[in-house]
Design a protein around this motif. Structure first.
Motif, PDB file in Angstrom:
ATOM      1  N   LEU A  47      41.732  33.273  27.408  1.00 51.73           N
ATOM      2  CA  LEU A  47      42.180  33.398  28.791  1.00 51.73           C
ATOM      3  C   LEU A  47      43.621  33.893  28.809  1.00 51.73           C
ATOM      4  N   THR A  49      46.747  35.525  31.013  1.00 55.57           N
ATOM      5  CA  THR A  49      47.269  35.763  32.357  1.00 55.57           C
ATOM      6  C   THR A  49      47.862  37.164  32.490  1.00 55.57           C
ATOM      7  N   HIS A  72      39.416  37.416  28.378  1.00 55.11           N
ATOM      8  CA  HIS A  72      39.345  37.422  29.840  1.00 55.11           C
ATOM      9  C   HIS A  72      40.779  37.674  30.309  1.00 55.11           C
ATOM     10  N   ASN A  74      43.995  38.998  33.089  1.00 54.67           N
ATOM     11  CA  ASN A  74      44.470  38.774  34.459  1.00 54.67           C
ATOM     12  C   ASN A  74      43.903  37.481  35.046  1.00 54.67           C
ATOM     13  N   VAL A  75      43.805  36.463  34.224  1.00 54.97           N
ATOM     14  CA  VAL A  75      43.243  35.184  34.655  1.00 54.97           C
ATOM     15  C   VAL A  75      44.294  34.409  35.462  1.00 54.97           C
ATOM     16  N   GLU A  78      43.465  29.423  39.309  1.00 57.81           N
ATOM     17  CA  GLU A  78      42.262  29.019  40.037  1.00 57.81           C
ATOM     18  C   GLU A  78      40.967  29.495  39.369  1.00 57.81           C
ATOM     19  N   HIS A  79      41.083  30.403  38.391  1.00 63.26           N
ATOM     20  CA  HIS A  79      39.899  30.873  37.666  1.00 63.26           C
ATOM     21  C   HIS A  79      39.511  29.930  36.521  1.00 63.26           C
ATOM     22  N   ARG A  81      38.922  26.711  35.986  1.00 60.85           N
ATOM     23  CA  ARG A  81      37.844  25.725  36.100  1.00 60.85           C
ATOM     24  C   ARG A  81      36.473  26.396  35.990  1.00 60.85           C
ATOM     25  N   GLY A  82      36.270  27.478  36.727  1.00 65.04           N
ATOM     26  CA  GLY A  82      34.986  28.164  36.706  1.00 65.04           C
ATOM     27  C   GLY A  82      34.660  28.754  35.342  1.00 65.04           C
ATOM     28  N   LEU A  83      35.653  29.327  34.676  1.00 66.83           N
ATOM     29  CA  LEU A  83      35.424  29.904  33.356  1.00 66.83           C
ATOM     30  C   LEU A  83      35.067  28.837  32.336  1.00 66.83           C
ATOM     31  N   ASP A  86      31.482  27.649  33.046  1.00 66.30           N
ATOM     32  CA  ASP A  86      30.528  28.655  32.580  1.00 66.30           C
ATOM     33  C   ASP A  86      30.328  28.544  31.072  1.00 66.30           C
TER      34      ASP A  86
END
Length: 338
Positions: A47, A49, A72, A74-75, A78-79, A81-83, A86
């Protein structure tokens, strides 16, 4: 995948077998079942940023043993938790120890917030491990303080507790992390800014709120300010931008108290005049001040990051790793170095 669907993914019980008619049957329970080795593919989700994932960190992860590394970019916070969810809900619970998150970027506080978000997103028994090391700075800071601690102890027979440490370049990620690590060891830490005290306020506040330590903000833009800071310090850490000379011999020569200086800048000119790349306790020219150079620090940093990545692969329980954990590893590696 929904929560209900994910919770139906379970490992087969150890005591279930299939008979010759294709029906499951029960074996007598073993009194001491053998511990099963998880052979799932180690997967790392990177991840970042930033608009890219650091090739340095990708290479480190692969060499440490991760078979698959997925960037991943440009994280946002707020992204996270979902990542994370998943990642955990797509594999059986026992595969969680072979799933990991690496948090990159260039922002220390954001990386720590994302690590906290990753931890809160876990839904046991679905778990994973995570390491925050934005720009490799947390492991660099850990390595610098560990090296300095060893040199300072060799020179004075004292631990960091009670020592006065001045950190130049404290608004950067390495500077902030190294300041907190030193303060956690009981040092009195001054964080130095050449741009005014305002940029230091969120960092000193975060150090107190997150780690319970006090960092003292001081101005260090003028030569007279630098000389005064150095004169009252036992240790000086330089984590300023590459290729910038922060302290010269004129700032150091007036100090009768200074014992150790360390510089992470490997791009000429050095951040501190006289520091050589591989110094590990060598004296500065015409001085009794011991020096720790960037490549001596870099050697421990590399080994620390590799060790933390391998720890996540080998973990049987989830690990949430930041620069405090990196320091524990770096400290052991420095002592083995001798």
């Amino acid at each position: 995948m929904s929560m209900d669907e994910s919770l139906r993914i379970k490992a087969e019980p150890d005591d279930v077998v299939v008979n010759f008619e294709g029906e499951p049957s029960r074996q007598p329970k073993r009194s001491a079942p053998r511990k099963k080795t998880v052979k799932a593919t180690p997967i790392l989700h990177f991840l970042s940023t930033q608009a890219f994932a650091s090739p340095f960190d990708v290479n480190m992860a692969v060499d440490a043993g991760f078979n698959v590394v997925i960037p991943h970019t440009n994280v946002l916070l707020e992204h996270a938790r979902g990542l994370v969810q998943d990642a955990i809900f797509s594999r059986p619970p026992q595969y969680g120890c072979r799933t990991a998150i690496f948090i990159g970027g260039k922002d220390a506080l954001l990386a720590l917030d994302m690590l906290a978000a990753a931890k809160s997103a876990l839904v046991p028994p679905f778990t994973l491990s995570a390491l925050a090391d934005p720009g490799g700075s947390f492991t660099t800071a850990a390595a610098m303080v560990a090296c300095v601690e060893e040199v300072f102890r060799s020179k004075t027979s004292r631990p960091l507790k009670g020592a006065t440490v001045a950190v130049f370049g404290a608004t950067g990620v390495v500077g902030f992390a190294s300041a907190v690590i030193a303060a956690l060891q009981g040092a009195k830490v001054e964080v130095v800014s050449h741009m005014g005290l305002k940029p230091l306020k969120p960092l000193t506040r975060a150090a107190k709120e997150r780690f319970g330590v006090d960092l003292v903000p001081v101005l260090g833009g003028r030569d007279t300010d630098k000389a005064k800071i150095v004169a009252r310090a036992d240790i000086v850490l330089c984590a300023a931008a590459a290729g910038i000379r922060v302290l010269g011999s004129k700032h150091l020569r007036g100090s009768k108290k200074l014992k150790v200086v360390a510089d992470v800048n490997a791009v000429p000119p050095s951040g501190i005049e006289g520091v050589e790349l591989f110094d590990f306790g060598a004296s500065l020219p015409s001085s009794a001040i011991a020096s720790v150079g960037p490549l001596a620090i870099g050697d421990i940093k590399y080994k620390t990051q590799a060790k933390l990545l391998r720890q996540m692969i080998d973990a049987q329980n989830p690990m949430m790793l930041d620069f405090t954990h990196a320091f524990e590893v770096a400290r052991k590696l420095v002592r083995l170095r001798k």
